[in-house]
Design an enzyme around this catalytic site. Structure first.
Site, PDB file in Angstrom:
ATOM      1  CD  GLU A  91      45.048 106.362 125.877  1.00  0.00           C
ATOM      2  OE1 GLU A  91      46.081 105.697 125.685  1.00  0.00           O
ATOM      3  OE2 GLU A  91      45.000 107.597 125.751  1.00  0.00           O
ATOM      4  CE  LYS A 141      50.204 103.428 135.345  1.00  0.00           C
ATOM      5  NZ  LYS A 141      51.040 102.231 135.504  1.00  0.00           N
ATOM      6  CG  ASP A 186      52.678  95.976 135.019  1.00  0.00           C
ATOM      7  OD1 ASP A 186      53.514  96.885 135.137  1.00  0.00           O
ATOM      8  OD2 ASP A 186      52.641  94.986 135.764  1.00  0.00           O
ATOM      9  CE1 TYR A 216      52.096 106.599 126.131  1.00  0.00           C
ATOM     10  CE2 TYR A 216      51.851 104.222 126.371  1.00  0.00           C
ATOM     11  CZ  TYR A 216      52.518 105.398 126.662  1.00  0.00           C
ATOM     12  OH  TYR A 216      53.621 105.378 127.478  1.00  0.00           O
ATOM     13  CE  LYS A 226      49.190 101.740 139.465  1.00  0.00           C
ATOM     14  NZ  LYS A 226      50.436 102.223 140.039  1.00  0.00           N
ATOM     15  CB  CYS A 254      62.314  61.793 143.119  1.00  0.00           C
ATOM     16  SG  CYS A 254      61.234  62.186 141.708  1.00  0.00           S
ATOM     17  CB  CYS A 256      61.629  58.156 139.802  1.00  0.00           C
ATOM     18  SG  CYS A 256      62.972  59.228 140.367  1.00  0.00           S
ATOM     19  CB  CYS A 290      64.678  64.030 141.168  1.00  0.00           C
ATOM     20  SG  CYS A 290      64.770  62.353 140.483  1.00  0.00           S
ATOM     21  CB  CYS A 330      62.979  61.018 136.961  1.00  0.00           C
ATOM     22  SG  CYS A 330      61.643  61.815 137.870  1.00  0.00           S
TER      23      CYS A 330
END
Length: 684
Positions: A120, A122, A124, A231, A319, A413, A416, A431, A437
Site C-alpha cells: 500500500e 504510504k 503522508d 487500512y 521510503k 510596490c 502600483c 504595499c 493597488c
C-alpha cells in the site's frame, strides 16, 4: 574470535557522546513534530538521525537506555484534548531507506514461510483510530504516543468522506484505523493563505493535517477539507478476516474510504515491481505519498512474528528518497498579495521534480533569501516540500562563475509604485495602498467572492482578472454595481452566464455579518475570528465603536488580532467601503435588528455558576454564538464534559460528549430547550 558483545565499560567515549547528542536531538525534533506541529527538519533527515542512533545501540549494547527515542512509539499527546487509552497500541513501522533494507525484510519474512504480501502506498498524514458501535461512528482518536491518544471525534465528523454509519452488516463494536490527510491542492492553498497572513507555513501535508485535525473548533477543521483513508481493523478475526487483502476489501464494502493504490504481491520480486511502478506514478495522485508499506498478507503470521518495542515485525515502510534537482535561478521577481505582502519569487529554468515541471518557487521574505545566500544567476538545489510546494534549498557555490548578482527588495510596490513599509515586528515588506493597488484588489476580490466569504458563485479567477483589467471593479463595493450589460463585455460571457452572475451577486447580499467580516480580508481574521467578532459585537456600528482594549478582551481575539482589526477600522478607505456596502443593502453591513437574535441583559445572572458544554450541530446559531449567549448570562463554557459540567446542550449528530454526559448523569437539553431557558428566565 570472541563473539561477546561489548559491555557498558567497553563503549568508546566518542560513541557515548554521539548517542547522547542524537537522543537529545531526536527528542527535541519529536516534540516539534508530534506535539507542536512545527518540525524544523525534513522526514528523511529525522530518519537518518534515528537510523544512526539505532545502529550505535545495536553495535554497543552498553548504550541501551530506557529513555532512548528508539524505545518510544511516538511523541506524547498534546494537552488540549481529552486523553483516551487506545484499546491496542498503535505502533510505528520500521523504515527501509533503500532497496537493501527492503531486501532484508523480504528475506527475513520469507524464511518465516510468508505466502505473499500486500503493498500500500504510504500516505503522508496523521494516524487515527475510529470506533463504530452497531455501525455508528462514536469516537475517534489520534495516535498520540501510540498508547494514549487524543479524542478528536467532533473534528473527524467534519471530514465529509468519513461515513457516520457503516454499510452492510456491521453490528457490535468495530475499531478501524487509518490516515487523515490534506490533498495536494488544499495543502498548497492553505500555505498560500498562511503566507499572505504572515503566519508560519506548514512544512508538509502531515504537519498540515495534524494542525487541521487538532483544532478546538470543528468548523475550522471542516474548512480545511481533510480526507481520510482506512487500512486496518483492530480485531480482524471477529469479522472473519484472515488477511490484509480481506481487511482492505471489507473496509471498502463497509463504505469506508480505502486508497485504490494497493496490490497483493505473491513474492519478493512482485513487491519490488510495485515499488518501482509507483516511484514516479505516485505523483499523479491527488495526495502526497513518501513510500510503500509492505505487510505480510496472512494475519495468522502476524502474531507468530510479533512486535519489537515500537514496531511490528510483519511490516515495513519503504521510503522513497526525496527528489532534489539542480537548476539555474534566472531572476527574482516580487509578487504582491491580498494583504499587500511583497514576496520574492525565484524564476527558474524549468526542471521536472516529483512528476511536474517547476518554473517558480517562493523565497518567502528577504531575511530568508539572505540566510540562504541566494543570488540571481546561481545554480540552486530545488525540491518540493512535502512533494508539493517548490522550495529552493540553497545555492551550489562551486558552480558560481562570478557573474551572479545580489538581489535587493524594491522600496516601492512593483505594481502600483506606492512606497513600501515594514510594520513593527514583521519581516515582510508591504504595499500599504490597499484601496487601489491592482494586485491587492485582484487577490482581495478573489477572497471576497470565495465560498468562505460572500460566496459569489461564478466569480472565479478569470472573471476577477477581467473585472479588474477592464476597470469594472475598482473597489469591492463596485461588485454590487455591476450590470448584466457590463458582464456581457467579458470574454466567454454570454447573456445567460452574465445573468447568472448578476443573480449570484444579488444573493450574496443576504450573507450574515460574520461572512462579511471573513470576506473583507482583515489581517489575522479568518472564519473563526469573524464568528467570534460577530457574536461579540453583533454589527458594523458595534465593531466600529469597539476600542482595541475591548477587542483584545474578547476570548479568542487577543492583542495582535485586535491591533490588526483596529488598524483596518481606522482606515478612511475601509470606513468608506463599509458605508458603501451598507448603502447598497448588504445585510452584513447593516445595523442588526433587535429581533435578529436574543439580546441578553448584560447584568443577567440567570446561568451564573453553571458550566455548560455545547456539542453537535446547532440550527439557529453557531457554537461560538451559543457560547457567547451563555456567557452573557453568567455561565462558564467548556469544550469537554466532566463531573463539574452542569448542562450539556446537544445539537444534531452529537457524539462522545453526549454519551459521556449520559454516563455521568449530567443534565442534557436540546437547542430549543436552551433558548427557552433564556427567553423564560427559568433554568428548571
Amino acid at each position: 574470535m570472541s563473539t561477546e558483545l561489548p559491555r557498558k565499560r567497553d563503549v568508546p567515549e566518542e560513541a557515548r557522546r554521539r548517542a547522547e547528542f542524537l537522543r537529545r536531538e531526536l527528542a527535541r525534533h519529536g516534540r516539534l513534530y508530534y506535539v507542536l506541529d512545527a518540525p524544523e527538519i525534513a522526514d528523511d533527515e529525522y530518519d537518518a538521525l534515528f537510523a544512526e542512533l539505532r545502529s550505535l545501540e545495536e553495535r554497543y549494547p552498553g548504550l541501551d537506555s530506557p529513555d532512548s527515542p528508539t524505545k518510544r512509539v511516538g511523541g506524547r499527546p498534546g494537552e488540549r484534548f481529552e486523553k483516551v487509552v487506545l484499546s491496542v497500541p498503535m505502533l510505528s513501522l520500521d523504515n527501509a531507506l533503500d532497496m537493501e533494507g527492503l531486501d532484508a525484510f523480504l528475506q527475513r519474512t520469507l524464511h518465516q514461510g510468508s505466502e505473499g504480501y500486500v503493498c500500500e502506498l504510504k500516505i503522508d498524514g496523521l494516524a487515527v483510530s475510529l470506533l463504530y458501535e452497531d455501525g455508528v461512528f462514536v469516537r475517534g482518536t489520534t495516535r498520540g504516543d501510540g498508547r494514549i491518544g487524543e479524542d478528536v471525534t467532533a473534528n473527524l465528523r467534519a471530514i465529509r468522506s468519513l461515513p457516520l454509519r457503516l454499510s452492510g452488516d456491521a453490528g457490535g463494536r468495530i475499531e478501524v484505523r487509518g490516515e487523515v490527510l490534506l490533498e495536494r491542492r488544499q495543502f498548497a492553498e492553505l500555505n498560500e493563505e498562511r503566507e499572505e497572513l504572515g503566519e508560519p507555513l506548514f512544512a508538509n501535508p502531515r504537519n498540515a493535517a495534524a494542525g487541521s485535525l487538532r483544532q478546538l473548533d470543528p468548523s475550522v477543521t471542516a474548512k480545511r477539507k481533510l480526507s481520510i483513508y482506512l487500512y486496518s481493523v483492530v480485531d480482524p478475526r471477529s469479522l472473519g478476516l484472515s488477511s490484509q487483502k480481506d481487511i482492505l476489501l471489507w473496509l471498502g464494502s463497509a463504505g469506508l474510504p480505502v486508497q485504490s493504490a494497493w496490490e497483493f504481491c505473491p513474492d519478493g520480486p512482485s513487491v519490488k515491481a510495485f515499488v518501482e511502478q509507483w516511484r514516479e506514478k505516485r505523483f499523479t495522485l491527488p495526495y502526497a505519498t513518501d513510500g510503500v508499506v509492505v505487510k505480510i498478507n496472512d494475519t495468522e503470521q502476524w502474531s507468530g512474528l510479533g512486535n519489537t518495542s515500537h514496531a511490528p515485525r510483519w511490516a515495513v515502510a519503504f521510503k522513497y528518497p526525496p527528489e532534489e534537482k539542480i537548476t539555474r535561478l534566472t531572476d527574482i521577481i516580487v509578487s504582491v498579495g491580498r494583504t499587500g505582502a511583497m514576496t520574492p519569487v525565484a524564476v527558474l529554468e524549468p526542471v521536472v521534480i516529483s512528476g511536474s515541471t517547476v518554473r517558480r518557487a517562493s523565497l518567502h521574505n528577504e531575511d530568508e533569501l539572505r540566510r540562504k545566500g541566494i543570488r540571481i544567476g546561481d545554480m540552486v538545489r530545488v525540491r518540493k516540500a512535502g512533494e508539493i510546494i517548490p522550495e529552493v534549498l540553497g545555492p551550489v557555490p562551486g558552480k558560481r562563475t562570478g557573474r551572479e548578482r545580489e538581489f535587493m527588495m524594491p522600496d516601492r510596490c512593483p505594481v502600483c509604485g506606492t512606497p513600501a513599509v515594514r510594520l513593527e515586528g514583521e519581516v515582510a515588506l508591504r504595499c500599504p495602498n490597499r484601496a487601489s493597488c491592482p494586485a491587492q484588489l485582484r487577490e482581495g476580490l478573489r477572497h471576497f467572492a470565495s465560498r468562505g466569504g460572500m460566496d459569489i458563485r461564478g466569480m472565479g479567477d478569470k472573471i476577477v482578472a477581467q473585472l479588474i483589467g477592464k476597470g469594472l471593479v475598482r473597489s469591492l463595493s463596485d461588485v454590487y454595481r455591476l450590470k448584466r450589460s457590463d458582464l456581457e463585455t467579458l470574454e466567454r460571457m454570454g447573456p445567460k452566464s452574465a445573468q447568472n452572475l448578476v443573480d449570484a451577486v444579488e444573493q450574496s447580499k443576504d450573507r450574515p455579518f460574520a461572512a462579511l467580516l471573513a470576506a473583507l480580508g482583515i489581517r489575522f481574521v479568518g472564519a473563526r475570528g469573524a464568528e467570534i467578532l460577530a457574536a461579540a459585537f453583533r454589527d458594523v456600528p458595534g465593531l466600529l465603536a469597539a476600542s482595541e482594549g475591548s477587542l483584545s478582551a474578547v476570548e479568542g481575539i487577543g492583542p495582535v488580532m485586535a491591533a490588526s482589526i483596529r488598524s483596518f477600522l481606522d482606515s478612511g478607505e475601509n470606513r468608506k467601503l463599509l458605508g458603501e456596502l451598507s448603502e447598497l443593502g448588504i445585510r452584513g453591513a447593516l445595523p442588526a435588528s433587535p429581533e435578529e437574535e436574543p439580546v441578553p441583559d448584560e447584568s443577567s445572572t440567570l446561568l451564573a455558576g453553571m458550566r455548560i458544554v455545547f456539542t453537535g450541530e446547532l440550527d439557529s446559531m453557531t457554537r461560538t454564538e451559543a457560547e457567547a449567549l451563555a456567557k452573557a448570562h453568567g455561565a462558564a463554557c467548556s469544550s469537554s464534559v466532566s463531573g463539574k459540567t452542569s448542562l450539556v446542550v446537544a445539537g444534531r449528530e452529537a457524539g462522545s460528549k453526549l454519551s459521556k454526559a449520559n454516563a455521568l448523569g449530567v443534565r442534557v437539553v436540546n437547542e430549543e430547550e436552551f433558548l427557552e431557558m433564556i427567553r423564560s428566565g427559568r433554568t428548571s
